[in-house]
Design an enzyme around this catalytic site. Structure first.
Site, PDB file in Angstrom:
ATOM      1  CG  HIS A   2      -2.091  -1.177   1.152  1.00  0.00           C
ATOM      2  ND1 HIS A   2      -3.193  -1.039   0.193  1.00  0.00           N
ATOM      3  CD2 HIS A   2      -2.008  -2.339   1.671  1.00  0.00           C
ATOM      4  CE1 HIS A   2      -3.986  -2.048   0.613  1.00  0.00           C
ATOM      5  NE2 HIS A   2      -3.279  -2.832   1.442  1.00  0.00           N
ATOM      6  CD1 TRP A   5      -4.693   3.323   1.695  1.00  0.00           C
ATOM      7  CD2 TRP A   5      -4.564   4.637   3.501  1.00  0.00           C
ATOM      8  NE1 TRP A   5      -5.720   4.142   1.511  1.00  0.00           N
ATOM      9  CE2 TRP A   5      -5.653   4.952   2.610  1.00  0.00           C
ATOM     10  CE3 TRP A   5      -4.588   5.200   4.704  1.00  0.00           C
ATOM     11  CZ2 TRP A   5      -6.662   6.111   3.161  1.00  0.00           C
ATOM     12  CZ3 TRP A   5      -5.412   6.218   5.268  1.00  0.00           C
ATOM     13  CH2 TRP A   5      -6.435   6.568   4.347  1.00  0.00           C
ATOM     14  CG  LEU A 138     -12.018   8.328  -2.318  1.00  0.00           C
ATOM     15  CD1 LEU A 138     -11.449   9.516  -2.969  1.00  0.00           C
ATOM     16  CD2 LEU A 138     -11.354   7.498  -1.540  1.00  0.00           C
ATOM     17  CB  CYS A 139     -16.779   9.785  -6.017  1.00  0.00           C
ATOM     18  SG  CYS A 139     -17.190   8.971  -7.517  1.00  0.00           S
ATOM     19  CB  VAL A 140     -11.490   8.726  -9.069  1.00  0.00           C
ATOM     20  CG1 VAL A 140     -10.738   9.151 -10.426  1.00  0.00           C
ATOM     21  CG2 VAL A 140     -11.022   9.773  -7.866  1.00  0.00           C
ATOM     22  CB  SER A 146      -5.706   2.838 -12.122  1.00  0.00           C
ATOM     23  OG  SER A 146      -6.616   2.130 -11.798  1.00  0.00           O
ATOM     24  CG  LEU A 149      -7.024  12.383  -9.277  1.00  0.00           C
ATOM     25  CD1 LEU A 149      -5.826  13.109  -9.525  1.00  0.00           C
ATOM     26  CD2 LEU A 149      -8.140  12.324 -10.378  1.00  0.00           C
ATOM     27  CB  ALA A 150      -7.897   7.768  -4.648  1.00  0.00           C
ATOM     28  CG  LEU A 388     -25.415   8.568   6.831  1.00  0.00           C
ATOM     29  CD1 LEU A 388     -25.905  10.057   6.819  1.00  0.00           C
ATOM     30  CD2 LEU A 388     -26.236   7.659   7.003  1.00  0.00           C
TER      31      LEU A 388
HETATM   32  C1  YNC Z   1     -11.155   3.733  -0.358  1.00  0.00           C
HETATM   33  N1  YNC Z   1     -12.330   3.332  -0.803  1.00  0.00           N
HETATM   34  O1  YNC Z   1      -5.648   1.482  -1.839  1.00  0.00           O
HETATM   35  P1  YNC Z   1      -2.258   2.331  -1.766  1.00  0.00           P
HETATM   36  S1  YNC Z   1     -15.625   4.444   0.628  1.00  0.00           S
HETATM   37  C2  YNC Z   1      -9.279   4.696   0.953  1.00  0.00           C
HETATM   38  N2  YNC Z   1     -10.860   4.391   0.674  1.00  0.00           N
HETATM   39  O2  YNC Z   1      -3.585   3.358  -1.928  1.00  0.00           O
HETATM   40  P2  YNC Z   1      -5.809   5.748  -7.181  1.00  0.00           P
HETATM   41  C3  YNC Z   1      -8.657   3.679  -1.220  1.00  0.00           C
HETATM   42  N3  YNC Z   1      -8.291   4.639  -0.049  1.00  0.00           N
HETATM   43  O3  YNC Z   1      -3.044   0.962  -1.496  1.00  0.00           O
HETATM   44  P3  YNC Z   1      -8.562   4.786  -7.997  1.00  0.00           P
HETATM   45  C4  YNC Z   1      -9.909   3.401  -1.279  1.00  0.00           C
HETATM   46  N4  YNC Z   1      -9.969   2.810  -2.475  1.00  0.00           N
HETATM   47  O4  YNC Z   1      -1.271   2.269  -2.747  1.00  0.00           O
HETATM   48  C5  YNC Z   1      -8.818   2.698  -2.903  1.00  0.00           C
HETATM   49  N5  YNC Z   1      -7.881   3.456  -2.025  1.00  0.00           N
HETATM   50  O5  YNC Z   1      -1.697   2.988  -0.400  1.00  0.00           O
HETATM   51  C6  YNC Z   1      -6.591   3.726  -2.122  1.00  0.00           C
HETATM   52  N6  YNC Z   1     -14.411   4.167  -6.858  1.00  0.00           N
HETATM   53  O6  YNC Z   1      -5.453   5.537  -5.797  1.00  0.00           O
HETATM   54  C7  YNC Z   1      -5.691   2.386  -2.812  1.00  0.00           C
HETATM   55  N7  YNC Z   1     -15.586   5.260  -3.211  1.00  0.00           N
HETATM   56  O7  YNC Z   1      -6.460   7.161  -7.385  1.00  0.00           O
HETATM   57  C8  YNC Z   1      -4.637   3.174  -3.237  1.00  0.00           C
HETATM   58  O8  YNC Z   1      -7.208   4.468  -7.336  1.00  0.00           O
HETATM   59  C9  YNC Z   1      -4.904   4.383  -3.783  1.00  0.00           C
HETATM   60  O9  YNC Z   1      -8.588   5.712  -9.100  1.00  0.00           O
HETATM   61  C10 YNC Z   1      -5.032   4.357  -5.658  1.00  0.00           C
HETATM   62  O10 YNC Z   1      -9.454   5.647  -6.994  1.00  0.00           O
HETATM   63  C11 YNC Z   1     -10.054   5.292  -5.904  1.00  0.00           C
HETATM   64  O11 YNC Z   1     -15.820   7.406   0.314  1.00  0.00           O
HETATM   65  C12 YNC Z   1     -11.453   5.449  -5.641  1.00  0.00           C
HETATM   66  O12 YNC Z   1     -15.708   2.891  -4.196  1.00  0.00           O
HETATM   67  C13 YNC Z   1     -12.254   4.746  -4.597  1.00  0.00           C
HETATM   68  O13 YNC Z   1     -14.351   6.204  -7.264  1.00  0.00           O
HETATM   69  C14 YNC Z   1     -11.668   6.910  -5.668  1.00  0.00           C
HETATM   70  O14 YNC Z   1     -11.852   3.532  -7.440  1.00  0.00           O
HETATM   71  C15 YNC Z   1     -12.172   4.952  -7.072  1.00  0.00           C
HETATM   72  O15 YNC Z   1      -9.340   3.321  -8.119  1.00  0.00           O
HETATM   73  C16 YNC Z   1     -13.790   5.028  -7.218  1.00  0.00           C
HETATM   74  O16 YNC Z   1      -4.976   5.203  -8.165  1.00  0.00           O
HETATM   75  C17 YNC Z   1     -15.607   3.962  -6.844  1.00  0.00           C
HETATM   76  O17 YNC Z   1      -6.093   4.553  -3.168  1.00  0.00           O
HETATM   77  C18 YNC Z   1     -16.337   4.803  -5.674  1.00  0.00           C
HETATM   78  C19 YNC Z   1     -15.658   4.018  -4.295  1.00  0.00           C
HETATM   79  C20 YNC Z   1     -15.065   4.887  -2.048  1.00  0.00           C
HETATM   80  C21 YNC Z   1     -16.107   4.726  -0.954  1.00  0.00           C
HETATM   81  C22 YNC Z   1     -15.116   6.378   1.154  1.00  0.00           C
HETATM   82  C23 YNC Z   1     -14.394   6.717   2.285  1.00  0.00           C
HETATM   83  C24 YNC Z   1     -13.097   7.189   1.983  1.00  0.00           C
HETATM   84  C25 YNC Z   1     -12.313   7.421   2.968  1.00  0.00           C
HETATM   85  C26 YNC Z   1     -10.915   7.818   2.468  1.00  0.00           C
HETATM   86  C27 YNC Z   1      -9.750   7.808   3.616  1.00  0.00           C
HETATM   87  C28 YNC Z   1      -9.768   9.126   4.381  1.00  0.00           C
HETATM   88  C29 YNC Z   1      -8.732   9.185   5.394  1.00  0.00           C
HETATM   89  C30 YNC Z   1      -9.113  10.446   6.379  1.00  0.00           C
HETATM   90  C31 YNC Z   1      -8.737  11.504   5.936  1.00  0.00           C
HETATM   91  C32 YNC Z   1      -9.140  12.701   7.111  1.00  0.00           C
HETATM   92  C33 YNC Z   1      -7.898  12.694   8.153  1.00  0.00           C
HETATM   93  C34 YNC Z   1      -7.711  13.694   9.068  1.00  0.00           C
HETATM   94  C35 YNC Z   1      -7.695  14.401   9.988  1.00  0.00           C
HETATM   95 MG    MG Z   2      -6.945   7.887 -10.096  1.00  0.00          MG
END
Ligand code: YNC
Ligand code: MG
Length: 388
Positions: A2, A5, A138-140, A146, A149-150, A388
């Site tokens: 990761h 992370w 969190l949404c891209v 990939s 951006l996340a 939620l």
């Molecule tokens: C996720 N859901 O592991 P590593 S839930 C957190 N939450 O990082 P890339 C996530 N991290 O492993 P993509 C994650 N999903 O290399 C992926 N990651 O360390 C990590 N999907 O980034 C992943 N919404 O941009 C990796 O991936 C890195 O283009 C890769 O974008 C990911 O809202 C995503 O499921 C999820 O829209 C945006 O796939 C995309 O794939 C997408 O290359 C459909 O990212 C929708 C979806 C997620 C719903 C959610 C909770 C989010 C929490 C985020 C963390 C918050 C931390 C606290 C911050 C405040 C701190 C203070 C104080």
């Molecule tokens: Mg991305």
């Protein structure tokens, strides 16, 4: 494994089971003047854009980004379809910060292509009440996946949370990241089994016919508990007292005051429903149940395009048996034409799921804390938090 992370103050897999690590913040706060004043750098074609969901046009853009690109089930048959009114509710609780509703747009045409949000909350972990951000949405855009951006979105929301002198966060995800504080399962109770089977949400059980299945899930037309009624504004103090007392039993739970209860639990049409039991003789409020409305788009069906789902929120039974209270919740959800009633195995939900004919779902929901370590992972029944 990761790349992102592993650089963050979260429980790391390598530390699992190391009881010498203390419970509490992983990193100490820095002084506010040391928090980076300007946004993180985005790829050159994109720009940050704070999204005011009070504005109809902006709310519509957020709605559309999520309706087309947010969370899908493992088989890509359904996608969450949060309504604009729901988004306004969940993003504007007491004390919310506009700056925590963060969009990314294409510079050239201003199209919204990514999003992340935080809202403030007080969350109790053990004996400590901590001001945290609840991070969600969190949404891209599918075409920009990939590209890492996340992590930029997560770092930017973290920076904006830090600028408000908050250093912890809570979030849930369907994916496994370092490191869940609990792993929960969704359970589903069919209310409209024929439609659920037609759209592929559920399957006809072995040796079952459609008419037997419909009979199996049939519910009485009206709630059974005397004094069962909608929650109203005048009930806020009594409901707050019930909830505070109940939530104190769990290891991790929100610390709710009357303003929070008014916001999160007073009924809003097609967003949140709350019911309580008022004792017919003493007029005491003895029990409470609630659910929120989160439909899903049905992605490939000729007949149906939307699944109307209710999600169990907070429930407290002090006098009515929890099983009966939740059966009444199913009855009102059926009256209101929901297709399915969903519940996690958090709090005491396991005590009614099987009896009330919920079936286990396939996906898991993992709960996380940012910059806060717990000594042990929690059982779902030790969690008093629904995000939620
Ligand atoms: C996720 N859901 O592991 P590593 S839930 C957190 N939450 O990082 P890339 C996530 N991290 O492993 P993509 C994650 N999903 O290399 C992926 N990651 O360390 C990590 N999907 O980034 C992943 N919404 O941009 C990796 O991936 C890195 O283009 C890769 O974008 C990911 O809202 C995503 O499921 C999820 O829209 C945006 O796939 C995309 O794939 C997408 O290359 C459909 O990212 C929708 C979806 C997620 C719903 C959610 C909770 C989010 C929490 C985020 C963390 C918050 C931390 C606290 C911050 C405040 C701190 C203070 C104080
Ligand atoms: Mg991305």
């Amino acid at each position: 494994r990761h790349r992102f992370w592993e650089t963050q103050p979260v429980g790391q897999f390598k530390d699992l089971g190391d009881a010498s690590l203390p419970e509490g913040p992983i990193e100490q706060p820095i002084t506010l003047s040391e928090v980076r004043p300007d946004p993180y750098t985005l790829p050159a074609l994109y720009e940050w854009s704070t999204c005011d969901v009070d504005n109809d046009a902006t709310a519509a853009e957020v709605y559309t980004l999520l309706a087309n690109n947010y969370v899908e089930d493992d088989d890509n048959m359904f996608r969450f379809n949060y309504s604009k009114e729901f988004l306004r509710w969940t993003l504007r609780p007491p004390g919310y910060f506009k700056a925590w509703h963060i969009g990314v747009r294409v510079k050239a045409n201003k199209k919204l292509v990514a999003f992340i949000t935080g809202v403030p909350a007080r969350i109790r972990a053990g004996n400590e009440v901590v001001r945290m951000a609840e991070v969600n949405f969190l949404c891209v855009h599918k075409k920009l996946r990939s590209k890492r951006l996340a992590p930029v979105l997560i770092k930017e929301v973290t920076r904006r949370v830090h600028r408000e002198d908050m250093w912890q966060a809570a979030y849930t995800a369907g994916v496994v990241l370092p490191t869940p504080i609990a792993t929960c399962q969704y359970w589903h109770r069919s209310l409209n089994p024929k439609k659920l089977i037609d759209v592929g949400f559920s399957r006809l059980g072995a040796r079952m016919t459609m008419s037997r299945t419909i009979r199996l899930y049939k519910l009485p037309p009206l709630p059974a508990t005397p004094g069962f009624r909608n929650m109203e504004f005048r009930d806020v103090p009594a409901v707050t007292a019930l909830l505070r007392d109940y939530l104190s039993r769990f290891v991790v739970a929100p610390d709710l005051d009357e303003k929070d209860v008014e916001h999160w639990l007073l009924p809003r049409e097609d967003v949140v429903d709350s019911f309580l039991v008022e004792s017919p003789d003493s007029h005491e409020i003895t029990d409470f149940c609630s659910f929120y409305t989160l439909p899903s788009l049905i992605l490939n069906n000729a007949t149906y395009s939307n699944l109307k789902a209710a999600y169990s929120f907070y429930n407290v039974a002090t006098k009515t048996p929890l099983l009966q209270l939740m059966n009444d919740a199913l009855i009102v959800a059926k009256q209101k034409d929901y297709d399915v009633f969903n519940a996690l195995d958090v709090m005491e939900n396991e005590s009614f799921l099987k009896d009330l004919k919920f079936g286990p779902g396939d996906g898991m929901l993992h709960y996380y804390l940012y910059n806060y370590r717990l000594k042990h992972a929690l059982k779902p029944s030790e969690l008093g938090l629904v995000l939620l």
